[in-house]
Design a protein around this motif. Structure first.
Motif, PDB file in Angstrom:
ATOM      1  N   LYS A  59       0.823  -1.210   0.000  1.00 14.96           N
ATOM      2  CA  LYS A  59       0.000   0.000   0.000  1.00 14.96           C
ATOM      3  C   LYS A  59       0.860   1.265   0.000  1.00 14.96           C
ATOM      4  CE  LYS A  59      -3.727   0.213   0.024  1.00 14.96           C
ATOM      5  NZ  LYS A  59      -4.678   0.222  -1.113  1.00 14.96           N
ATOM      6  N   ALA A  60       1.889   1.301   0.847  1.00 17.27           N
ATOM      7  CA  ALA A  60       2.673   2.526   1.011  1.00 17.27           C
ATOM      8  C   ALA A  60       3.580   2.791  -0.187  1.00 17.27           C
ATOM      9  CB  ALA A  60       3.504   2.441   2.287  1.00 17.27           C
ATOM     10  N   PHE A  61       4.029   1.733  -0.879  1.00 17.66           N
ATOM     11  CA  PHE A  61       4.991   1.897  -1.973  1.00 17.66           C
ATOM     12  C   PHE A  61       4.465   1.302  -3.275  1.00 17.66           C
ATOM     13  CE2 PHE A  61       7.287   1.437   2.061  1.00 17.66           C
ATOM     14  CZ  PHE A  61       7.901   2.680   2.126  1.00 17.66           C
ATOM     15  N   GLN A  62       3.128   1.353  -3.437  1.00 16.93           N
ATOM     16  CA  GLN A  62       2.544   0.746  -4.622  1.00 16.93           C
ATOM     17  C   GLN A  62       2.986   1.438  -5.905  1.00 16.93           C
ATOM     18  OE1 GLN A  62      -1.780   1.279  -4.547  1.00 16.93           O
ATOM     19  NE2 GLN A  62      -1.525   2.810  -2.922  1.00 16.93           N
ATOM     20  N   PHE A  63       3.355   2.726  -5.825  1.00 19.58           N
ATOM     21  CA  PHE A  63       3.788   3.459  -7.022  1.00 19.58           C
ATOM     22  C   PHE A  63       5.217   3.981  -6.878  1.00 19.58           C
ATOM     23  CE2 PHE A  63      -0.867   4.275  -6.630  1.00 19.58           C
ATOM     24  CZ  PHE A  63      -1.257   3.397  -7.626  1.00 19.58           C
ATOM     25  N   ASP A  64       5.920   3.500  -5.845  1.00 17.67           N
ATOM     26  CA  ASP A  64       7.285   3.982  -5.597  1.00 17.67           C
ATOM     27  C   ASP A  64       8.198   2.815  -5.272  1.00 17.67           C
ATOM     28  OD1 ASP A  64       6.861   7.105  -5.277  1.00 17.67           O
ATOM     29  OD2 ASP A  64       5.281   6.131  -4.104  1.00 17.67           O
ATOM     30  N   SER A  65       9.463   3.016  -5.515  1.00 21.68           N
ATOM     31  CA  SER A  65      10.524   2.090  -5.068  1.00 21.68           C
ATOM     32  C   SER A  65      10.248   0.646  -5.471  1.00 21.68           C
ATOM     33  CB  SER A  65      10.694   2.181  -3.543  1.00 21.68           C
ATOM     34  OG  SER A  65      10.906   3.514  -3.131  1.00 21.68           O
ATOM     35  N   GLU A  76      15.595   1.229   2.363  1.00 18.41           N
ATOM     36  CA  GLU A  76      16.299   0.785   3.568  1.00 18.41           C
ATOM     37  C   GLU A  76      16.261   1.835   4.670  1.00 18.41           C
ATOM     38  OE1 GLU A  76      20.734  -0.831   4.867  1.00 18.41           O
ATOM     39  OE2 GLU A  76      20.211  -0.587   2.747  1.00 18.41           O
ATOM     40  N   GLU A  77      16.346   3.125   4.300  1.00 20.29           N
ATOM     41  CA  GLU A  77      16.383   4.174   5.320  1.00 20.29           C
ATOM     42  C   GLU A  77      15.048   4.334   6.056  1.00 20.29           C
ATOM     43  OE1 GLU A  77      15.598   6.256   1.328  1.00 20.29           O
ATOM     44  OE2 GLU A  77      16.818   4.600   2.131  1.00 20.29           O
ATOM     45  N   LEU A  78      13.972   3.789   5.464  1.00 18.51           N
ATOM     46  CA  LEU A  78      12.660   3.902   6.108  1.00 18.51           C
ATOM     47  C   LEU A  78      12.219   2.610   6.788  1.00 18.51           C
ATOM     48  CD1 LEU A  78      10.624   5.846   3.374  1.00 18.51           C
ATOM     49  CD2 LEU A  78      11.720   6.769   5.420  1.00 18.51           C
ATOM     50  N   SER A  79      13.041   1.558   6.682  1.00 18.97           N
ATOM     51  CA  SER A  79      12.591   0.241   7.139  1.00 18.97           C
ATOM     52  C   SER A  79      12.345   0.195   8.646  1.00 18.97           C
ATOM     53  CB  SER A  79      13.608  -0.838   6.744  1.00 18.97           C
ATOM     54  OG  SER A  79      14.870  -0.585   7.344  1.00 18.97           O
ATOM     55  N   ASP A  80      13.209   0.827   9.438  1.00 22.57           N
ATOM     56  CA  ASP A  80      13.018   0.807  10.896  1.00 22.57           C
ATOM     57  C   ASP A  80      11.728   1.528  11.293  1.00 22.57           C
ATOM     58  OD1 ASP A  80      15.318  -0.628  11.230  1.00 22.57           O
ATOM     59  OD2 ASP A  80      16.563   1.109  11.779  1.00 22.57           O
ATOM     60  N   ILE A  81      11.476   2.677  10.655  1.00 24.58           N
ATOM     61  CA  ILE A  81      10.258   3.430  10.969  1.00 24.58           C
ATOM     62  C   ILE A  81       9.029   2.652  10.522  1.00 24.58           C
ATOM     63  CG2 ILE A  81       9.039   5.614  10.619  1.00 24.58           C
ATOM     64  CD1 ILE A  81      11.731   6.909  10.006  1.00 24.58           C
ATOM     65  N   ALA A  82       9.119   2.038   9.334  1.00 22.32           N
ATOM     66  CA  ALA A  82       7.994   1.242   8.845  1.00 22.32           C
ATOM     67  C   ALA A  82       7.695   0.091   9.796  1.00 22.32           C
ATOM     68  CB  ALA A  82       8.310   0.706   7.446  1.00 22.32           C
ATOM     69  N   ASN A  83       8.751  -0.530  10.322  1.00 26.46           N
ATOM     70  CA  ASN A  83       8.554  -1.627  11.274  1.00 26.46           C
ATOM     71  C   ASN A  83       7.808  -1.150  12.516  1.00 26.46           C
ATOM     72  OD1 ASN A  83       9.781  -4.477  10.942  1.00 26.46           O
ATOM     73  ND2 ASN A  83      11.262  -3.147   9.928  1.00 26.46           N
TER      74      ASN A  83
END
Length: 931
Positions: A364-370, A376-383
């Motif tokens: 959902k969050a990256f359906q049109f990105d990446s 990687e820089e957002l993985s901890d926050i996403a977790n």
């Protein structure tokens, strides 16, 4: 909450008006008038907090009713304190009498003026409701609840029917199981159900099953009907009939040939217009006729009412063609009600795993990105964000969808994570999460609402002991008496209903199936906190000792470290009419002064300072006569204050002692607590209660543990008078007193749990007529032979023996216990060389623990023995040469824990011998604790 507040006050007024209570001249009439006015208001206040949301004026009016009820409750409680203060011994010096009179006469005569002011206030509230038509507004709201048109929010459920296959995460196994239930199995009509909390994906999953080709080609006709909270039975049957006709385009079926087909609906429905004139019986007949020869499936989505099955049962004919009724609901009781006349298949949805949650979030969050992947820089926050959602698809999809519109940089996401609670309140796409979860709260009967809100007192993710919260509900007055049941049993029913409604989650179960610990989902917790704030149900004191305590606050949770600001805290609490005070795991340094509860807190009903060994009641318990629940953690205290006897309304007393103290002496004054139901402590000494223990006839729990001491026959004899006892724990009973103890236990016909610890003297209980309700027995001490009364306990589910030194294999005697689920033999409970589990024995046993039996050489498990065993633990059995080959007979075994200490020059473990188990039983989890 206004209805609960009014109800509690009426409950307090009734004894004042019907029993022998000294009332000042004129007060009796004033109290009676107030009761009459409150009963008139109460008649239409049930669920008022839900309906009042349609108009701000009604909301204000309901708040005024609630606070008026609180004021009269305060006056009643203050008056009862004054009555107690005035009861002084006659033989006191005249100057003391004069001083006492001057001390009490002024507050005593202030009460009538306060009562008159409250009475006038209630009359004004009632007149205001009539003037502005609030009562009509509430009455209209009771028949059909609709949210305020101004309450704009995005409903995330709207897309539940249109989820793409690529976003269908975590439901593969449930979908397969549901499809199997739909198309395979019995030819009788079957109810297939999906149960889960709001936002768990019930509708999404059901739609995927409903539209699957396996289901489509298996049935002659399929219809989907959304039921929701309010529905009309006749309209539901009309909808079924119209959709059946429309689904097949059936304009010629003989089943409905007698109906007028002149006009079709403007949407092309083939069902005739005149069905709008049919009554329920006629509609039921027509649906039955239509379905008579068809294999059908009807999907009823979002069912709330437990009487739903009564409305459709006869229309949904069982034509023995493999037809299915498919239901999604938040309430397990909806499904249970179908069992009276239909087969039922039940799927209780579980939360997504963290891995599944992350997969769905990233879609959902990256359906049109990446490329659909989290940088990687957002993985901890996403977790961390995903962790907050606790596996709830609704929240994951809504938050992920919102973040798909935000910049993908660390600062933006960090800001969102830190303000997530605020975002949930203000963003229209996230408000929907709270609103959907709030529907479950709105649907609660009025008596369950305060019980759910009480979970807001506990911190987020806190595992709540069910007995603790049940006893607190009782102390608060939330639990109403029911004929033939204890208040604890009624409250257990309340908790079960909240669990069945998917609002409270079970964390662990007792072996008898009752809930041991429970919790609420983080987002449910957030919803509860917001409602608590709106309703002044509970307030929190922040780390700086400050909090918004405006209005009348009945419950206060303190999580501050209390290093400073104690005077401010005291002032806040005194001004806020606090009745229940809680502390949770405060980090208090050794230098912190003890916090003494001010005397002005004399209206407290619940005091629970968890983890606060520095918190003490004021030097004497004094005027805390309204206290019903008290948990104390005392440091270095050897004797409880004699003033404990003044707490004459106390129902639960739990005392934990820390430091070097090994036992706590209870004063004889504690026997004055005639309403005490639960007395729990760490080795409490009862020697001084020789002539008083038998007067505490309300006691149900006396344990953890009770040091009886030496040769206190009168205390033990008095236990026999405690006819309500359910849970009894005793330590170090002298052999000379055990015959008296046996007689006393024989009198406890409701006893469910018995724990006797007597390492020094051994245990010699001879229960000629043991309580038939005994479910759990723990005996720790030398027995030498198994008591004859134990095999007679046909309701026994747990038996634990330690240091018993039995010489004869007890399995022959115990195998006939039909309901035994757990058996534990530890610490040389058996000193023989062989345990033999014979064919046909222990049919329901699920867990077996054999530990520290120093002489045991063989364990024989015959085929047909232990057929239900799931867990087997064999630890520290130094003479046991080999694991029993009979393990291979245990077809339901899931866990095998082993640990072996043997010294023949070198330490030996079973690690090398386990291949024969793993080859034959690959699904068994083996834990080899080699030491």
């Amino acid at each position: 909450m206004a209805e609960i507040a009014v109800s509690l006050v009426i409950d307090q007024l009734l004894p004042l008006l019907t029993k022998e209570v000294k009332l000042l001249r004129g007060i009796h009439k004033e109290f009676a008038d107030i009761k009459d006015e409150l009963e008139c208001i109460q008649a239409f206040l049930k669920d008022a907090d839900k309906r009042a949301s349609t108009a701000e004026g009604v909301k204000t009016w309901v708040k005024q009713v609630r606070e008026a009820a609180f004021r009269i409750e305060d006056v009643i409680d203050e008056y009862m304190i004054q009555l107690k203060v005035e009861q002084q011994p006659r033989c006191v010096p005249i100057f003391q009498k004069i001083a006492h009179l001057l001390k009490t006469i002024i507050p005593r005569h202030q009460i009538p003026s306060e009562i008159l002011a409250i009475k006038l206030s209630i009359c004004e509230i009632k007149e205001r409701s009539e003037r502005y038509g609030f009562q009509r507004s509430l009455d209209q709201g009771s028949s059909s609840y609709r949210r305020s048109p101004s309450a704009k929010w995005h409903d995330p459920r709207l897309g539940a029917l249109y989820i793409e296959e690529s976003e269908f995460v975590g439901f593969e196994e449930p979908r397969k199981r549901l499809i199997d239930w739909m198309v395979k199995g019995r030819g009788e009509r079957t109810v297939v159900s999906v149960v889960g909390m709001g936002g768990q994906g019930k509708t999404t999953l059901a739609k995927k099953v409903f539209d699957s080709q396996d289901v489509v080609r298996h049935f002659d006709c399929r219809v989907w009907i959304t039921v929701s909270q309010s529905y009309n039975a006749e309209d539901l049957l009309r909808e079924m009939l119209k959709k059946f006709c429309k689904e097949k385009g059936d304009n010629t079926h003989r089943d409905i040939s007698q109906m007028d087909r002149a006009s079709l609906t403007e949407e092309g429905d083939n069902a005739p217009r005149d069905i709008s004139q049919m009554d329920r019986a006629s509609l039921t007949d027509e649906v039955r006729k239509y379905l008579q020869q068809k294999r059908y499936v009807v999907m009823f989505d979002d069912v709330w009412d437990v009487h739903f099955w009564d409305d459709i049962e006869f229309a949904a004919i069982d034509n023995k063609r493999g037809s299915r009724i498919f239901i999604t609901t938040r309430n397990l009781d909806v499904v249970m009600s179908c069992k009276k006349s239909s087969f039922v298949e039940l799927l209780e949805l579980q939360a997504l795993t963290h891995e599944q949650s992350l997969e769905l979030f990233n879609k959902k969050a990256f359906q049109f990105d990446s490329h659909g992947r989290c940088p990687e820089e957002l993985s901890d926050i996403a977790n961390e964000i995903v962790q907050k959602c606790k596996g709830l698809p609704l929240a994951i999809v809504a938050i992920g969808g919102l973040l798909s519109t935000r910049d993908k940089n660390v600062a933006e996401w960090q800001r969102f994570r830190e303000n997530l609670s605020f975002e949930l309140k203000k963003d229209t796409h996230l408000i929907g999460i709270k609103e959907i979860l709030g529907l479950s709260y709105d649907d609660l009967p009025y008596y369950l609402k305060p019980c759910l809100l009480y979970f807001g007192i506990y911190p987020e993710d806190y595992l709540v002991r069910s007995k603790r919260v049940i006893r607190q509900w009782i102390a608060e007055g939330f639990v109403k008496e029911e004929s033939g049941k204890t208040l604890e049993e009624v409250a257990q029913g309340y908790l079960t209903e909240l669990i069945h409604r998917s609002l409270v989650q079970v964390s662990s179960l007792r072996i008898d199936g009752k809930v041991k610990r429970c919790r609420v989902h983080d987002l449910i917790h957030d919803m509860i906190l917001e409602k608590n704030e709106d309703l002044n149900f509970c307030k929190h004191v922040s780390d700086d000792g400050q909090s918004n305590l405006s209005g009348i606050v009945r419950r206060l949770l303190v999580t501050t470290e209390l290093r400073a600001g104690l005077d401010d805290l005291n002032l806040h609490i005194e001004r806020s009419h606090v009745r229940s005070l809680f502390f949770f795991k405060n980090d208090v340094s050794a230098s912190t002064d003890s916090w003494i509860i001010p005397i002005k807190f004399r209206l407290l009903k619940v005091l629970d300072p968890e983890g606060m060994p520095y918190l003490h009641p004021f030097p004497e318990f004094g005027n805390l006569i309204h206290l019903k629940y008290l948990h104390l953690e005392l440091r270095g205290v050897t004797e409880l204050s004699k003033s404990i006897g003044m707490l004459q309304n106390l129902e639960t007393l739990e005392v934990r002692v820390t430091g070097t103290v090994f036992s706590l002496v209870l004063p004889k004054e504690i026997s004055k607590l005639r309403k005490l139901r639960h007395l729990i402590g760490d080795e409490m000494c009862f020697e001084e209660l020789q002539n008083g223990i038998g007067e505490m006839t309300s006691l149900q729990t006396l344990r953890n543990a009770i040091t009886i001491g030496f040769r206190v026959a009168e205390v033990i004899k008095g236990l026999g008078k405690l006819k309500q006892m359910r849970d009894l724990g005793l330590i170090n009973v002298h052999p000379d007193d055990e015959s008296i103890l046996s007689s006393s236990i024989n009198e406890m016909r409701h006893l469910e749990k018995l724990n006797v610890f007597s390492l020094h003297f051994g245990i010699h209980l001879n229960l000629i007529s043991p309580p038939t309700m005994l479910q759990k027995v723990t005996l720790e001490g030398c027995l030498e032979k198994l008591p004859e009364w134990i095999p007679e306990l046909q309701n026994l589910v747990v038996l634990s023996l330690r240091w018993s030194k039995l010489t004869k294999d007890p399995m022959q005697s115990l195998k006939s216990l039909q309901h035994l689920l757990i058996l534990s033999l530890k610490g040389n409970a058996y000193i023989g060389v062989c345990l033999h589990f014979e064919d046909g024995g222990f049919q329901k046993l699920k867990e077996l623990y054999v530990e520290n039996l120093n002489n045991l050489r063989d364990i024989i498990i015959n085929k047909g023995a232990l057929p239900s065993l799931k867990k087997l633990q064999l630890r520290t059995l130094p003479e046991l040469e080999n694991l029993p080959k009979g393990i291979l007979h245990l077809e339901k075994l899931e866990v095998l824990n082993i640990q072996h200490n043997r010294y023949d020059g070198e330490r030996k473990t079973y690690t090398e011998d386990l291949s024969w188990i793993t080859e034959q039983m690959p699904t068994v989890k083996i834990n080899d604790y080699a030491t």
